[in-house]
Structures are given as C-alpha cells and as structure tokens.
Design an enzyme around this catalytic site. Structure first.
Site, PDB file in Angstrom:
ATOM      1  N   ALA A  21     -10.574  12.170  -2.087  1.00  0.00           N
ATOM      2  CA  ALA A  21     -10.472  11.357  -3.294  1.00  0.00           C
ATOM      3  C   ALA A  21     -10.222   9.877  -3.017  1.00  0.00           C
ATOM      4  O   ALA A  21     -10.105   9.095  -3.958  1.00  0.00           O
ATOM      5  CB  ALA A  21      -9.372  11.931  -4.189  1.00  0.00           C
ATOM      6  N   PHE A  25      -5.068   3.936   0.121  1.00  0.00           N
ATOM      7  CA  PHE A  25      -5.422   2.585   0.566  1.00  0.00           C
ATOM      8  C   PHE A  25      -4.622   2.267   1.833  1.00  0.00           C
ATOM      9  O   PHE A  25      -3.400   2.467   1.865  1.00  0.00           O
ATOM     10  CB  PHE A  25      -5.093   1.581  -0.555  1.00  0.00           C
ATOM     11  CG  PHE A  25      -5.388   0.160  -0.197  1.00  0.00           C
ATOM     12  CD1 PHE A  25      -6.681  -0.230   0.120  1.00  0.00           C
ATOM     13  CD2 PHE A  25      -4.379  -0.789  -0.174  1.00  0.00           C
ATOM     14  CE1 PHE A  25      -6.961  -1.547   0.467  1.00  0.00           C
ATOM     15  CE2 PHE A  25      -4.642  -2.108   0.158  1.00  0.00           C
ATOM     16  CZ  PHE A  25      -5.935  -2.484   0.485  1.00  0.00           C
ATOM     17  N   ASN A  27      -5.385   3.782   4.696  1.00  0.00           N
ATOM     18  CA  ASN A  27      -5.775   4.903   5.567  1.00  0.00           C
ATOM     19  C   ASN A  27      -7.303   4.896   5.592  1.00  0.00           C
ATOM     20  O   ASN A  27      -7.960   5.271   4.616  1.00  0.00           O
ATOM     21  CB  ASN A  27      -5.197   6.192   4.969  1.00  0.00           C
ATOM     22  CG  ASN A  27      -5.769   7.472   5.569  1.00  0.00           C
ATOM     23  OD1 ASN A  27      -6.795   7.467   6.219  1.00  0.00           O
ATOM     24  ND2 ASN A  27      -5.099   8.584   5.304  1.00  0.00           N
ATOM     25  N   VAL A  28      -7.839   4.421   6.707  1.00  0.00           N
ATOM     26  CA  VAL A  28      -9.272   4.113   6.779  1.00  0.00           C
ATOM     27  C   VAL A  28     -10.146   5.343   6.507  1.00  0.00           C
ATOM     28  O   VAL A  28     -11.120   5.285   5.760  1.00  0.00           O
ATOM     29  CB  VAL A  28      -9.612   3.523   8.178  1.00  0.00           C
ATOM     30  CG1 VAL A  28     -11.076   3.134   8.262  1.00  0.00           C
ATOM     31  CG2 VAL A  28      -8.732   2.320   8.478  1.00  0.00           C
ATOM     32  N   SER A  30      -9.478   8.119   4.807  1.00  0.00           N
ATOM     33  CA  SER A  30      -9.417   8.542   3.405  1.00  0.00           C
ATOM     34  C   SER A  30     -10.316   7.649   2.558  1.00  0.00           C
ATOM     35  O   SER A  30     -11.054   8.120   1.684  1.00  0.00           O
ATOM     36  CB  SER A  30      -7.966   8.486   2.908  1.00  0.00           C
ATOM     37  OG  SER A  30      -7.866   8.144   1.550  1.00  0.00           O
ATOM     38  N   ARG A 140       1.178  11.550  -3.524  1.00  0.00           N
ATOM     39  CA  ARG A 140       2.156  12.134  -2.611  1.00  0.00           C
ATOM     40  C   ARG A 140       3.581  12.062  -3.172  1.00  0.00           C
ATOM     41  O   ARG A 140       4.484  12.719  -2.651  1.00  0.00           O
ATOM     42  CB  ARG A 140       2.075  11.433  -1.244  1.00  0.00           C
ATOM     43  CG  ARG A 140       0.640  11.413  -0.667  1.00  0.00           C
ATOM     44  CD  ARG A 140       0.600  11.512   0.818  1.00  0.00           C
ATOM     45  NE  ARG A 140       1.161  12.763   1.275  1.00  0.00           N
ATOM     46  CZ  ARG A 140       1.256  13.136   2.554  1.00  0.00           C
ATOM     47  NH1 ARG A 140       0.816  12.333   3.494  1.00  0.00           N
ATOM     48  NH2 ARG A 140       1.796  14.279   2.885  1.00  0.00           N
ATOM     49  N   GLU A 176       8.432   8.136   4.587  1.00  0.00           N
ATOM     50  CA  GLU A 176       7.272   8.993   4.854  1.00  0.00           C
ATOM     51  C   GLU A 176       7.614  10.094   5.857  1.00  0.00           C
ATOM     52  O   GLU A 176       6.735  10.673   6.500  1.00  0.00           O
ATOM     53  CB  GLU A 176       6.116   8.132   5.358  1.00  0.00           C
ATOM     54  CG  GLU A 176       5.703   7.043   4.381  1.00  0.00           C
ATOM     55  CD  GLU A 176       4.682   7.491   3.334  1.00  0.00           C
ATOM     56  OE1 GLU A 176       3.750   8.227   3.695  1.00  0.00           O
ATOM     57  OE2 GLU A 176       4.837   7.114   2.154  1.00  0.00           O
ATOM     58  N   HIS A 252       0.811   5.050   9.494  1.00  0.00           N
ATOM     59  CA  HIS A 252       2.066   5.681   9.935  1.00  0.00           C
ATOM     60  C   HIS A 252       2.201   5.413  11.437  1.00  0.00           C
ATOM     61  O   HIS A 252       1.189   5.320  12.144  1.00  0.00           O
ATOM     62  CB  HIS A 252       2.028   7.204   9.743  1.00  0.00           C
ATOM     63  CG  HIS A 252       2.121   7.660   8.327  1.00  0.00           C
ATOM     64  ND1 HIS A 252       1.345   8.675   7.817  1.00  0.00           N
ATOM     65  CD2 HIS A 252       2.922   7.266   7.311  1.00  0.00           C
ATOM     66  CE1 HIS A 252       1.648   8.878   6.554  1.00  0.00           C
ATOM     67  NE2 HIS A 252       2.602   8.031   6.219  1.00  0.00           N
ATOM     68  N   ASP A 254       2.855   7.485  13.654  1.00  0.00           N
ATOM     69  CA  ASP A 254       2.281   8.574  14.466  1.00  0.00           C
ATOM     70  C   ASP A 254       0.771   8.429  14.660  1.00  0.00           C
ATOM     71  O   ASP A 254       0.122   9.292  15.237  1.00  0.00           O
ATOM     72  CB  ASP A 254       2.671   9.963  13.925  1.00  0.00           C
ATOM     73  CG  ASP A 254       2.039  10.317  12.588  1.00  0.00           C
ATOM     74  OD1 ASP A 254       1.218   9.537  12.070  1.00  0.00           O
ATOM     75  OD2 ASP A 254       2.372  11.397  12.053  1.00  0.00           O
ATOM     76  N   ASN A 367      -9.659  12.926   6.067  1.00  0.00           N
ATOM     77  CA  ASN A 367      -8.691  12.339   5.140  1.00  0.00           C
ATOM     78  C   ASN A 367      -7.571  11.619   5.902  1.00  0.00           C
ATOM     79  O   ASN A 367      -6.527  11.312   5.341  1.00  0.00           O
ATOM     80  CB  ASN A 367      -8.095  13.420   4.228  1.00  0.00           C
ATOM     81  CG  ASN A 367      -8.555  13.259   2.788  1.00  0.00           C
ATOM     82  OD1 ASN A 367      -8.990  12.186   2.394  1.00  0.00           O
ATOM     83  ND2 ASN A 367      -8.445  14.316   2.003  1.00  0.00           N
ATOM     84  N   CYS A 373      -0.265  14.957  12.283  1.00  0.00           N
ATOM     85  CA  CYS A 373       0.024  14.876  10.843  1.00  0.00           C
ATOM     86  C   CYS A 373       0.252  16.264  10.272  1.00  0.00           C
ATOM     87  O   CYS A 373       0.994  16.440   9.314  1.00  0.00           O
ATOM     88  CB  CYS A 373      -1.156  14.284  10.079  1.00  0.00           C
ATOM     89  SG  CYS A 373      -1.640  12.651  10.566  1.00  0.00           S
TER      90      CYS A 373
HETATM   91  O1  SUG Z   1      -0.835  10.015   3.413  1.00  0.00           O
HETATM   92  N1  SUG Z   1      -4.139  11.199   3.476  1.00  0.00           N
HETATM   93  C1  SUG Z   1      -2.799  11.224   4.034  1.00  0.00           C
HETATM   94  C2  SUG Z   1      -2.843  11.431   5.509  1.00  0.00           C
HETATM   95  C3  SUG Z   1      -1.465  11.644   6.065  1.00  0.00           C
HETATM   96  C4  SUG Z   1      -1.462  11.633   7.547  1.00  0.00           C
HETATM   97  N2  SUG Z   1      -0.143  11.842   8.009  1.00  0.00           N
HETATM   98  C5  SUG Z   1       0.396  11.316   9.129  1.00  0.00           C
HETATM   99  N3  SUG Z   1      -0.160  10.300   9.732  1.00  0.00           N
HETATM  100  N4  SUG Z   1       1.503  11.804   9.556  1.00  0.00           N
HETATM  101  C6  SUG Z   1      -2.042   9.937   3.691  1.00  0.00           C
HETATM  102  O2  SUG Z   1      -2.667   8.872   3.731  1.00  0.00           O
HETATM  103  C7  SUG Z   1      -5.756  11.206   1.675  1.00  0.00           C
HETATM  104  C8  SUG Z   1      -5.980  11.939   0.385  1.00  0.00           C
HETATM  105  C9  SUG Z   1      -7.289  11.601  -0.257  1.00  0.00           C
HETATM  106  O3  SUG Z   1      -7.743  10.459  -0.129  1.00  0.00           O
HETATM  107  O4  SUG Z   1      -7.858  12.476  -0.943  1.00  0.00           O
HETATM  108  C10 SUG Z   1      -4.335  11.284   2.165  1.00  0.00           C
HETATM  109  O5  SUG Z   1      -3.419  11.404   1.373  1.00  0.00           O
END
Ligand code: SUG
Length: 446
Positions: A21, A25, A27-28, A30, A140, A176, A252, A254, A367, A373
């Site tokens: 979805a 923003f 998170n490349v 996603s 989240r 987080e 993050h 990690d 995602n 993760c």
């Molecule tokens: O929070 N992606 C998660 C990925 C989390 C990864 N976790 C760690 N690095 N520990 C986030 O960005 C994408 C959902 C979407 O776009 O549908 C998402 O929530």
C-alpha cells in the site's frame, strides 16, 4: 540468568491481508511497490520456511501471531458507519489509503513489536518488554494493543516476565522497538550492554536530524525504555543514527547494523559519529570484561544504496554451538554483485562470521522487511523458556499445521480493490479464530 541462556527468535507469522500500500514514506521498498499485487499465501509460506529451517538447525525459534484485520474500530472512529460492508465500501471510495492502513499486515515485522531486555541486564532479574507505540505511521500506530495482548498471553508469568504498555503515543516518544536496539555481551545469559539508537531528539532544537525522510525513533523513547526495564548504570549506550543515511532510506537502524554477542556488524556510515559510537560501546563493554569486535563495512566495499536495496545488514546474526556465527541474509544479497563479493570475503576472512544462510523472503522484502525485521529476539534462561507459553514454539509439527492453515485460508492474490470486498474481512476473521485454537491461545482476538 545463567550463562546457558538461549536466544529465541520470535518471527512474525505473516497475516492474510499482506498487501502493498506504499504506507511507509522513507522506506524505499514500500514506496516503490505501492499498489502492486501481493501474494499473502506465498508471503506466509516464505516466512514459515525460514522459521522451520532455523529450528531444524537447532536455533530456538518461535512465532508471534498475526493480528486481526481490518481494524473496523479505526474506520468507524473516523466517521465511516453502517454495516461492515458499508464501512469498507465507503472507506474504499473516500479514503483508500486509510482503508489500506486498517488492513495492513505490518505486525509481521516483529522487530518493531517491542524492545526486550533479558533478565541478566535488569535490576529485578525479570525479562522486560516494552511494546512499541509505532506512532510515526498510521497503519502501525494501532498495532500495540494486540501486540501487548499477545505478549501478555505468551509471557504470562510475573515471576519471570514484565510486559510494559507502549510509551505515550506522541512524537516525543516515537518508539519502533527492537529495530533500533541492539545488545552486546559475552554470551546471551551474561550481563550485556544495550544499545539504543535514535534518529532525532525531541527536546534539543540543535540536534542533527534528517531533512528528507522522517526519523521515527527519539532519544527520549530509548531513555524511557531503559528506565522502565531497570537497566543498570552503564548498561545502556545511546547512539545517534547518521541522519544522512535515514535520508537514503535507512528508516530503522537494523537496515544498517546488527549486533550479536560481542560482534557489531555495521556500515561505516551507520552512526552520526562512528568513532565516538564505537569508543563508547568499547568502553561500556570493557567495563563488564568483554571486548567489542566491530565488523565494519566501508562505503567503498558496499555503498549505502546497495546496503538498502540488498538489506545486507537486515540480517540475523546467530551464535552457533561452535562459537562462530551464521549470517541469515535475504536472497537479494546474492543478486547484488558488490554485496555478494563482500559476503564471500567475509566468510573467508577467518573472523567471527563463517557461514551464510540465504532465504527467499521476497514478499516481505518488497515492503521493506528482511530477515531481521521479521523477528524479535528474546534471550531466555532454561527456566524462563519453560515458563513461557509453549504453543508458539516452532517445530516440524507446528510448521505442518500452520502451512496447512495458510493453504486453507490465504489468498494467493490481493490487489487494492480487493480490500473493499466484504468477504475478505469474513475470511480473515474465520482464519484467526482457528489460529488461536491452533496456537492454544484462546481469547487472542476478542
Ligand atoms: O515499518 N513496512 C514496514 C517495514 C518494517 C521493517 N522493519 C524493520 N526494519 N525492523 C515499515 O516501514 C510497508 C507497508 C505498506 O506499504 O503496505 C511497511 O509498513
């Protein structure tokens, strides 16, 4: 806690509404995969295959259950009314992004479920958990209610475990969970140093901060968690993440470093001041009689962009019985030339990491969720391990039951318009009811 403690990895079982979805923003992955078609069945089976393989290898493996979706309470609280089907249809027409939020399967990334301090680190000798508020993203921000319920059900023995509710849901306490937390120690059961990495400081207008993408974790949150857990003086180290790498997609810590035992595997650009960061970790560890081994990767070897696209550092670093460590990487690492070359050299270097385990986790990776993760680390003594709920421990039998459950209930295709289909919500409700029986966790979804 005794030196014989083991680290349990609690992987998130991917839920039946896994979809793309574009909600995160910064998170490349996603963002790049927004609105593409997902395959929830394959996603869950990929995750289960990793759990099974690591359990088979003798690593302590457990799972955290998915959460029930969609979140009708969220949709009704913002004005959608009528029957469940009416609510879904109106939300789809008027606010499709918010409907996606209500449907997100994001609890699969259990590194964000909570921060965990093993009993060797805490003043009262209990294992402490603080549920993460995840308040920087709408989809989240409501996970914590069900996460807290699941953790209380699994770690339901107040002699050994203390579960704290999420911090106040306000930007000052952006938290987080374990994705920005690491632990360095001589052995899982020995006293350790907990590393709290933050992206910004709420109450210091002069502190560095990213310019393009949000910093989700604050210093104030890390300090609050350390206080709640009763970490001993000198037992916590606070390090600022490099804001420039957050702006390159390291949402993050990690995504750019991982710690296990006395080893820190990190990119040279991970921290705002790398030299000072390593010096403070070294000093804190020396005070408990342990030497830090920093396995640093230079930008010349692997650029930050390659680290982000391959998820090299979103790997699990696991201690083996022979004293060496295995690195669990996503298969994308083998597909990136620079990263594959680096990894070959790493394994051959004679250092602490001497084995690579590679997994196909493509559905989650799209995602932005790699092997690290997908898991929450909980180091437990034998007594603590016996005191937790046993129905979530991964073994051949549970793997078989869960795979059959996934095959029975999960779709192999989900696209944005499917979220308006009322039968999807009904299917998920039925699947969850069956799952709570299968895991012997009655009342999990009430
Ligand atoms: O929070 N992606 C998660 C990925 C989390 C990864 N976790 C760690 N690095 N520990 C986030 O960005 C994408 C959902 C979407 O776009 O549908 C998402 O929530």
């Amino acid at each position: 806690m005794t030196q014989t403690a083991r680290e349990f990895n609690f992987d998130g079982l991917v839920g039946p509404s896994h979809n793309y979805a574009g909600l995160s923003f910064g998170n490349v992955a996603s963002f790049n995969n927004v609105k593409s078609v997902s395959n929830p069945r394959q996603a869950a089976l990929q995750g289960l295959a990793k759990m099974r393989a690591l359990a088979e290898r003798g690593f302590a493996q457990a799972l955290l259950p998915p959460q029930c979706r969609p979140n009708f309470a969220l949709l009704r609280s913002i004005g959608f009314a009528g029957s469940d089907a009416d609510v879904l249809l109106q939300a789809y027409k008027q606010a499709p992004a918010i409907l996606s939020c209500a449907y997100s399967a994001s609890p699969m990334w259990t590194a964000n479920a909570a921060t965990v301090s093993p009993s060797a680190d805490t003043a009262d000798g209990k294992v402490h958990f603080t549920v993460a508020n995840l308040n920087s993203k709408l989809h989240r921000s409501y996970e914590h209610t069900q996460t807290e319920r699941a953790l209380r059900a699994i770690f339901n023995d107040s002699r050994h475990f203390a579960v704290h509710a999420a911090l106040p849901p306000t930007p000052a306490f952006g938290d987080e969970g374990a994705a920005n937390h690491g632990r360095l120690c001589a052995a899982h059961g020995a006293r350790g140093i907990e590393m709290f990495v933050y992206g910004r400081v709420e109450f210091d207008a002069h502190a560095a901060a990213p310019k393009r993408f949000p910093a989700r974790q604050t210093l104030e949150a890390g300090r609050a968690v350390a206080r709640l857990h009763g970490l001993r003086d000198g037992g916590a180290v606070y390090l600022q993440q490099n804001p420039d790498v957050i702006d390159l997609g390291v949402f993050h810590n990690d995504v750019i470093s991982v710690a296990n035992g006395n080893v820190l595997f990190c990119h040279e650009e991970a921290f705002l001041d790398e030299k000072a960061a390593l010096a403070s970790l070294r000093g804190a560890l020396a005070a408990i009689g342990t030497e830090l081994i920093a396995v640093r990767v230079s930008s010349a070897e692997v650029s930050v962009a390659d680290a982000v696209s391959s998820y090299l550092f979103n790997s699990q670093l696991l201690s083996k019985a022979d004293g060496k460590m295995a690195l669990v990487v996503p298969q994308e690492c083998q597909e990136n030339q620079a990263v594959a070359r680096y990894l070959q050299g790493l394994i051959a270097s004679g250092g602490p990491i001497d084995e690579l385990l590679s997994f196909d986790l493509r559905q989650s990776m799209r995602n932005g969720g790699g092997p690290a993760c997908l898991r929450l680390r909980v180091a437990l003594s034998a007594e603590e391990g016996a005191a937790m709920h046993q129905g979530v421990l991964m073994n051949e039998q549970l793997h078989g039951k869960l795979s059959a459950w996934v095959e029975k209930h999960y779709r192999d295709r989900l696209e944005p318009s499917d979220l308006a289909d009322p039968s999807l919500a009904v299917e998920i409700g039925m699947a969850m009811e069956e799952l709570s029986q299968l895991l012997q966790l009655p009342g999990l979804y009430e």
